[in-house]
Design an enzyme around this catalytic site. Structure first.
Site, PDB file in Angstrom:
ATOM      1  N   HIS A 240      58.260  23.351 -22.422  1.00 32.60           N
ATOM      2  CA  HIS A 240      58.666  23.987 -23.675  1.00 32.60           C
ATOM      3  C   HIS A 240      58.652  23.032 -24.872  1.00 32.60           C
ATOM      4  CE1 HIS A 240      60.180  27.339 -21.194  1.00 32.60           C
ATOM      5  NE2 HIS A 240      60.823  26.437 -20.474  1.00 32.60           N
ATOM      6  N   ASP A 241      59.514  22.026 -24.816  1.00 28.57           N
ATOM      7  CA  ASP A 241      59.811  21.233 -26.016  1.00 28.57           C
ATOM      8  C   ASP A 241      58.637  20.426 -26.564  1.00 28.57           C
ATOM      9  OD1 ASP A 241      62.329  22.305 -25.818  1.00 28.57           O
ATOM     10  OD2 ASP A 241      63.212  20.542 -24.882  1.00 28.57           O
TER      11      ASP A 241
END
Length: 311
Positions: A240-241
């Site tokens: 995700h990040d």
């Protein structure tokens, strides 16, 4: 000239890899890193920032810990995903330096004030610190170029049926960010679930053979285990990040749409949902660039290329 960024995060395996990617990229100038509670408790996420910067030999970067709980709610953490330490898996070094003697908001404000040009805030955890900054320092809004967040989704949630974890933890803070009038770029689950790292990608990173690439592979070994649960239907683990950092480095890897986004703070079943006006039904002016697709192979190649920086 390198783009000045301020990173607010809650490490977390994918946050840690976002830090690795940012600091391997000469296009970015990481001015400071602040921590938020989220993936683990505030004490542990702050310690994890210090551990990662010790590993990367970047103890020159100012660090500060942030809010210990959401604006209006009790804290929820994701220890089932990230383990007891928040970065379970590899043997990370103990921190060799201390955080600044100030709060995250104070460090953010100081960083903005001292920057000769507007700073991009990258926020990969709950939006508590960023919301507190915006509310307490309206005079500094003009010093923020944009806010790039990992959070939300146009479709399915990953913490409740409707809500993504980061937004669910502090929906009131996220609503402040989206309605701030500052340009927002949203990397939600619609794109991050396509940014999956497969087992063969992890082995590719491990084969690079430097200490940092080895740690990244070991972080992914742990992260992949959680995401093997059949309910997700994943081939690998969604990273995700790092999508936030990858978008800054290579926006051409991503497809974005300009839409209005609001955050549901009251719904019986939908608290923390990011309501994306995809079909322009509200008449509201778009307030966010929403990522909807990614060139997965290009994303993996970017990570592999930047991991060689640490040789």
């Amino acid at each position: 000239m390198a783009l000045p960024i301020l990173l607010d995060c809650d490490p977390g395996h994918d946050d840690a890899i976002a830090i690795v990617l940012a600091l391997a990229s000469p296009e970015l100038d990481v001015k400071a890193i602040t921590s938020s509670a989220g993936n683990q408790t505030p004490e542990k996420t702050l310690r994890n920032v210090l551990r990662m910067l010790t590993l990367l030999n970047r103890t020159d970067i100012p660090v500060a810990g942030g809010a210990v709980k959401p604006l209006m709610r009790e804290l929820i953490i994701a220890d089932n995903v990230h383990g007891e330490s928040g970065l379970d898996g590899p043997a990370l070094p103990e921190p060799t330096f201390a955080p600044q003697n100030c709060t995250a908001v104070e460090l953010m404000a100081k960083t903005l004030r001292e920057s000769a040009e507007p700073v991009t805030i990258v926020s990969t955890g709950p939006q508590t610190n960023v919301a507190l900054l915006l509310n307490s320092h309206p005079e500094l809004h003009s010093k923020i170029a944009r806010i790039v967040i990992m959070g939300g989704a146009m479709g399915l949630g990953n913490w409740t049926p409707a809500a993504e974890f980061n937004i669910y933890v502090d929906p009131e803070a996220a609503e402040i960010v989206f309605q701030s009038g500052i340009p927002v770029v949203m990397a939600g689950l619609d794109v991050t679930h396509k940014a999956q790292i497969h087992v063969e990608d992890t082995e590719r990173f491990r084969a690079i053979g430097n200490p940092v690439s080895t740690i990244v592979a070991e972080l992914l070994d742990f992260f992949l285990e959680y995401h093997k649960d059949e309910k997700w239907g994943f081939v690998g683990a969604p990273l995700h990040d790092p999508c936030t950092i990858a978008w800054l480095l290579k926006p051409e890897l991503f497809t974005t749409v300009e839409r209005w986004v609001g955050v549901e703070t009251q719904g019986k079943y939908t608290q923390g949902m990011t309501v994306v006006d995809y079909y322009y039904l509200t008449g509201n002016k778009p307030n966010a660039s929403v990522m909807v697709d990614v060139d997965r192979q290009g994303f993996v190649d970017l990570l592999a290329d930047r991991l060689k920086f640490y040789a």
